[in-house]
Write an enzyme that holds these catalytic residues in place. Structure first.
Site, PDB file in Angstrom:
ATOM      1  N   HIS A  90      18.001  32.173  27.107  1.00 33.88           N
ATOM      2  CA  HIS A  90      17.581  33.286  27.984  1.00 33.88           C
ATOM      3  C   HIS A  90      16.918  34.405  27.199  1.00 33.88           C
ATOM      4  CE1 HIS A  90      21.582  35.312  27.196  1.00 33.88           C
ATOM      5  NE2 HIS A  90      20.788  36.395  27.305  1.00 33.88           N
ATOM      6  N   ASP A 148      22.412  27.324  27.564  1.00 32.39           N
ATOM      7  CA  ASP A 148      21.662  28.530  27.206  1.00 32.39           C
ATOM      8  C   ASP A 148      21.445  28.555  25.685  1.00 32.39           C
ATOM      9  OD1 ASP A 148      20.448  30.973  27.215  1.00 32.39           O
ATOM     10  OD2 ASP A 148      22.331  32.120  27.465  1.00 32.39           O
ATOM     11  N   SER A 160      23.065  38.985  22.829  1.00 34.15           N
ATOM     12  CA  SER A 160      22.731  37.619  23.240  1.00 34.15           C
ATOM     13  C   SER A 160      22.024  36.832  22.137  1.00 34.15           C
ATOM     14  CB  SER A 160      21.834  37.645  24.468  1.00 34.15           C
ATOM     15  OG  SER A 160      22.637  37.666  25.597  1.00 34.15           O
TER      16      SER A 160
HETATM   17  C1  4AZ Z   1      23.924  40.522  27.778  1.00 33.83           C
HETATM   18  O1  4AZ Z   1      23.453  41.111  28.728  1.00 33.83           O
HETATM   19  C2  4AZ Z   1      25.343  40.234  27.761  1.00 33.83           C
HETATM   20  N1  4AZ Z   1      30.300  40.369  27.657  1.00 33.83           N
HETATM   21  C3  4AZ Z   1      25.867  39.546  26.676  1.00 33.83           C
HETATM   22  C4  4AZ Z   1      27.187  39.267  26.620  1.00 33.83           C
HETATM   23  C5  4AZ Z   1      28.005  39.649  27.618  1.00 33.83           C
HETATM   24  C6  4AZ Z   1      27.537  40.328  28.677  1.00 33.83           C
HETATM   25  C7  4AZ Z   1      26.196  40.609  28.748  1.00 33.83           C
HETATM   26  C8  4AZ Z   1      29.476  39.300  27.501  1.00 33.83           C
HETATM   27  O2  4AZ Z   1      23.170  40.185  26.801  1.00 33.83           O
END
Ligand code: 4AZ
Length: 699
Positions: A490, A552, A646
């Site tokens: 993503h 992902d 992420s």
């Molecule tokens: C994000 O938006 C995201 N708590 C990554 C991890 C989590 C929530 C959101 C997990 O990149």
């Protein structure tokens, strides 16, 4: 009585006056004395000339014979003769010492003509009844009867009625004289350097009526010498020089011979490279012929000295025209000719007595400077950095960042062929692979900080920052191998339309839209060790679902490789599944509480959460936690990844191997750090095969 005598005298004189010759040409016939069977008249003479065809002779047989007997048949007789020979003279009634009667014997003419003459003298004491004879033509068996050697067949004779013909043994031809057997021997070419030539059928008598030609033809530069051997026997003549059979030798402008007789000519040095030999035989004679051996010699070339560390084959005291020698070198040495290396070199003795080339030298085989090894180094094991035969070098990989893929010593020896050779890999070089999951700096035990803690510089050397060209970070990633970064799928696409989350090509982030920064610690401030790398391509997992975040995971291929150092090092791919409840470390530059971004890289240490518990937690929210996902966090919440983290690494230490490996990449979660809401990560073990098949990366 007187008148009677007179009458007789007159009558016989009349008869004698009628003495005549009868010509007979039939194949058989009958001849009788005049008046037979009455007594023959006195003074009578009759000649019968019997002629039969050529190839026949005449047989004369008397059935009755009664003539006056006289000494040596001087009065009456029957004479049988040919043109030039009296065959028999008969008279009387029986054979005596001086007179002959034919008796039971037949008279045979030697040829096709016989003349029989009957003669009576003027008076007869008594009555004699004369003779009655038959003649017939009989065939001449020329094959057995032939007395004249000039007419006998050379090999085979075949008689037929009235004639004969000759034939020859296999391999011979009947000469035009229809009698002698010749051979075809005009086409004999000799091109070898030595040889033996003989007359046909040697040592049996040579054929008659033959013209034999022999040619010895060699390359210019050779000189032919001839030597006649043992038997030499060619028909000759005591006064005239070789009138019948002879051998003649032509070499260049010189003509030698004719030779004949029983004494062989002396050895002949022709000084020519081409020799013609002519052998002539006439239609008679039985001579055994000749045998000669020839040898060609050429100009001699100077003596040769083998090169140092080499040899000459064949090694001879003398070499002459056309001789070739091969020069080769001892093991570990190479023939050098005109600065070119070769295994062997051939030189030849030329017709002018010089060698086609000089003897080359032997130079020790040189492997030259060993090839450079990417991410490795090479050191000389033998002194003076020698690169010649039997020298040794050792390849190693740049420690501590690279290790050798193959389990070998790295020693290469210079072979006799001048090639660096390893016992296991042969001429192939080893491969240096990056060391993974083995940071130089390890975490100091700091008391656990609620919400996580700033990472210590260099403890997470695999972390990659995905940043916009201006430097704005938007995701994390992990360096695997030399050229690949694993991140979240993503992170590599941005759905512009929230109502249509389906993946479209146009939604994919282009390589030029972002960069990878390695060796990073500070989020926005620049780092001493940071390396900015351009992207070659991005690859999303083929089963990535942007709605459910299944699979992902995405891969970023770098345009160039980073330089590995204490701050940049790849993370290992999992060798096995993480233990239940194992502690993992998640790192990133993502948001913290109160929506603030940290100044440096942050990390948290959290346990892996049982899959069922995580599924249950998200089941209430109707969100699926699938097998390709792994959850981590604490039930009470607090420590969690968040927006901006992420794609970043979730790693754990493999205590057995003493190396860190990638367990997951930050994927999603319901908010951040909430109670009973765990962080969900893309599970690397589940997609390891896909990652390896795309990147080729091995630990
Ligand atoms: C994000 O938006 C995201 N708590 C990554 C991890 C989590 C929530 C959101 C997990 O990149």
């Amino acid at each position: 009585m007187r008148w009677l005598l007179l009458y007789y005298a007159v009558f016989f004189s009349m008869l004698k006056a009628s003495a005549h010759t009868v010509e007979l040409n039939d194949m058989f016939g009958h001849i009788q004395s005049p008046g037979f069977p009455d007594s023959y008249p006195s003074d009578s003479e009759v000649t019968w000339n019997v002629t039969v065809p050529e190839g026949f002779r005449i047989k004369l047989y008397f059935m009755h014979f009664d003539l006056e007997s006289s000494y040596l048949c001087e009065y009456d007789y029957v004479k049988v003769e040919t043109e030039d020979q009296v065959l028999a003279t008969f008279c009387g009634r029986e054979t005596t010492d001086t007179e002959q009667t034919p008796g039971q014997e037949a008279v045979l003419s030697p040829g096709p003509f016989m003349s029989i003459t009957f003669r009576s003298d003027f008076s007869n004491e008594e009555r004699f009844t004369g003779f009655d004879a038959h003649y017939m033509a009989v065939d001449v068996d020329e094959c057995t009867d032939q007395e004249d050697e000039e007419l006998t067949c050379d090999h085979y004779c075949h008689n037929y009625i009235g004639g004969y013909y000759c034939s020859c043994r296999f391999g011979y031809l009947l000469h035009t004289d229809n009698r002698t057997c010749r051979v075809e021997c005009s086409d004999n070419l000799f091109t070898q350097r030595t040889g033996v030539i003989t007359s046909p059928d040697f040592p049996s008598p040579y054929p008659k009526s033959s013209e034999c030609f022999y040619m010895i033809s060699l390359e210019e530069g050779f000189m032919i010498s001839l030597q006649f051997e043992d038997i030499f026997d060619i028909e000759d003549h005591p006064e005239v020089s070789c009138p019948y059979d002879y051998i003649k030798i032509k070499a260049g402008p010189k003509v030698l011979g004719p030779f004949c007789g029983e004494k062989a000519p002396e050895p002949i040095d022709t000084k020519s490279h081409r020799v013609h030999i002519l052998f002539h035989s006439d239609n008679s004679g039985e001579n055994r012929g000749w045998r000669l051996s020839y040898k060609a010699t050429g100009n001699e070339c100077p003596e040769l000295q083998p090169p140092v560390h080499g040899k000459i084959e064949p090694l001879q005291a003398k070499y002459s025209f056309k001789d070739q020698v091969l020069i080769s070198c001892d093991t570990g040495y190479k023939v050098i000719k005109d600065n070119v290396e070769m295994e062997t070199f051939q030189i030849e003795c030329l017709k002018d007595g010089s060698w086609s080339n000089q003897v080359p030298i032997c130079k020790v085989a040189d492997c030259r400077a060993p090839a450079e090894l990417e991410h490795g180094l090479v050191t000389f094991s033998t002194k003076n950095n020698l690169t010649t035969y039997k020298s040794e070098v050792r390849y190693s990989c740049q420690q501590p960042y690279y290790k050798m893929l193959q389990n070998i010593t790295g020693i290469y020896t210079c072979s006799a062929q001048g090639i660096w050779m390893n016992k296991i890999l042969g001429r192939e070089l080893p491969t240096c692979l990056p060391v993974c999951g083995h940071p130089k700096f390890s975490r100091k035990l700091i008391s656990r900080i609620f919400n996580g803690r700033p990472a210590q510089k260099g403890t997470t050397p695999w972390i990659a920052m995905l940043a916009h060209p201006q430097g704005q970070p938007f995701c994390g990633g992990s360096l695997i191998g030399m050229n690949w970064v694993v991140t979240a799928a993503h992170c590599l696409h941005q759905s512009l339309d929230p109502d249509d989350p389906l993946l479209k090509d146009s939604d994919l982030i282009r390589p030029s839209d972002f960069k990878i920064i390695l060796g990073k610690h500070w989020r926005m401030r620049s780092d001493e060790n940071e390396q900015h790398l351009m992207v070659k391509r991005t690859i999303l997992h083929p089963q990535y679902n942007p709605i459910t975040f299944e699979n992902d995971v995405g891969l970023v291929e770098l345009l160039q490789s980073p330089i590995l150092n204490d701050y940049v090092m790849p993370i290992c791919l999992p060798e096995e599944l993480p233990e239940k409840g194992a502690m993992v470390i998640v790192s990133g530059w993502g948001k913290q509480f109160l929506q603030r971004f940290p100044e440096t890289l942050m990390e948290i240490e959290i346990p892996i959460v049982d899959h069922l518990i995580c599924q249950e937690a998200y089941g209430q929210l109707k969100k699926k936690v699938t097998v390709d996902m792994i959850c981590a966090g604490e039930k009470e919440g607090g420590k969690d990844a968040c927006s901006g983290d992420s794609g970043g690494p979730m790693v754990t230490l493999d205590r057995e191997r003493g190396q860190w490996y990638l367990v997951g990449t930050v994927s999603w979660g319901e908010d951040c750090g909430k109670k009973d809401r765990y962080g969900v990560y893309s599970y690397i073990s589940h997609n390891k095969n896909w990652i390896q098949s795309v990147t080729g990366v091995r630990n």
